[in-house]
Design an enzyme around this catalytic site. Structure first.
Site, PDB file in Angstrom:
ATOM      1  CG  HIS A  99     -18.577  75.522  30.753  1.00  0.00           C
ATOM      2  ND1 HIS A  99     -18.509  74.995  29.494  1.00  0.00           N
ATOM      3  CD2 HIS A  99     -17.912  76.777  30.745  1.00  0.00           C
ATOM      4  CE1 HIS A  99     -17.871  75.905  28.860  1.00  0.00           C
ATOM      5  NE2 HIS A  99     -17.332  76.949  29.451  1.00  0.00           N
ATOM      6  NE  ARG A 125     -14.756  76.981  24.853  1.00  0.00           N
ATOM      7  CZ  ARG A 125     -14.945  77.833  25.945  1.00  0.00           C
ATOM      8  NH1 ARG A 125     -14.368  77.350  27.131  1.00  0.00           N
ATOM      9  NH2 ARG A 125     -15.478  79.033  25.609  1.00  0.00           N
TER      10      ARG A 125
END
Length: 309
Positions: free
Chosen positions: A272, A224
């Site tokens: 991502h 993350r």
């Protein structure tokens, strides 16, 4: 009883269509077009805005459509009567493995350096490393991290891993607990982060920890964005302690246009995409969990709100 889909930065329509094909008798509402919030008991979520779920007083199940749940835990007030679940999919593990293997080999064989040299018409050779002489450390040995670690070990990489508890993985040295983090980071050429985001792991990729890997080492972050202290990475690249970084996750997504990562010559960015949820396989888990919920059975892949995973 109804299912609500609450998505941010993800198109909900394909998910609604897929669920309607499998649960034809169940009303499926897409936020914010809600006809009756009182009948909503099952919510399908991806990065919902702050406390949106409070609009559904009879909500009982919150299902993440990905492997992560911190985007829900950190933005929603979840009553104790709510069960939180996530997607656990072999497709995610395989896709992450392929992404990371591509990244590792590109680092080892200087692909990023040569791409830059081509852009400026520079002919210059650089020494490369091979599999047997590459030390890889993986932060996070959950389902995906363990899969990746074992695969890398089987190829002949020297692999270490760190997690909250000791794991028994073939060809992988396992460390656990904050007291053993330094041992995992020591003698690392490529550091891969696949940790869940918790209070303990937030900002773990900081200058203190990153300086414990080998000088000239490389960082790959597919965990993350909140794991990485961005200015610390920039400082370590500036002083040439780290050779580079591959980043797939960011504190703010999409990455702002004015962010210094965009134009940094030693940072490779992907949007991502290291491991994307497959709608077909994920929908099977969602339908199974919905049926378990309506039958009063335990859900698959429940998440501890205390641990955050």
């Amino acid at each position: 009883m109804s299912i609500v889909i609450v998505f941010n930065n993800k198109d909900p329509k394909p998910w609604a269509e897929k669920l309607k094909s499998k649960l034809s008798d169940i009303p499926i509402q897409i936020y914010p077009e809600i006809h009756d919030p009182l009948i909503v008991k099952f919510a399908l979520c991806w990065k919902p805005h702050q406390n949106i779920l409070l609009q559904f007083p009879n909500l009982k199940v919150v299902q993440s459509v990905g492997a992560s749940v911190e985007h829900i835990i950190k933005t929603q007030e979840l009553r104790k009567t709510i069960t939180l679940s996530r997607i656990v999919d072999n497709n995610l593990s395989h896709d992450m493995w392929e992404y990371l293997l591509t990244a590792i080999l590109s680092i080892s064989k200087n692909n990023f350096i040569y791409a830059h040299q081509q852009s400026i018409k520079l002919w210059k050779q650089h020494p490369y490393t091979n599999i047997q002489n590459t030390n890889i450390s993986i932060l996070g040995l959950g389902k995906i991290g363990s899969f990746v670690a074992e695969k890398l070990g089987l190829l002949g990489y020297k692999v270490k891993g760190w997690s909250s508890s000791v794991k028994n993985i073939n060809n992988v040295i396992s460390y656990s607990g904050i007291q053993e983090l330094d041992r995992c980071l020591h003698n690392t050429d490529i550091l891969i982060n696949i940790l869940p985001l918790t209070d303990t792991t937030q900002n773990i990729l900081n200058i203190t920890n990153l300086k414990k890997i080998n000088a000239g080492g490389y960082l790959i972050n597919v965990g993350r964005g909140e794991h990485l202290v961005e200015n610390d990475l920039l400082d370590l690249l500036e002083e040439k302690y780290l050779s580079g970084a591959i980043l797939d996750v960011f504190r703010s997504e999409p990455l702002p246009d004015n962010h210094p990562f965009w134009n940094h010559p030693k940072i490779q960015i992907t949007p991502h995409v290291a491991s994307l949820t497959n709608i077909e396989s994920a929908s099977l888990q969602i339908v199974e969990n919905y049926n378990r919920f309506t039958s009063g059975k335990e859900l698959m892949h429940e998440v501890s709100l205390k641990k955050g995973y």
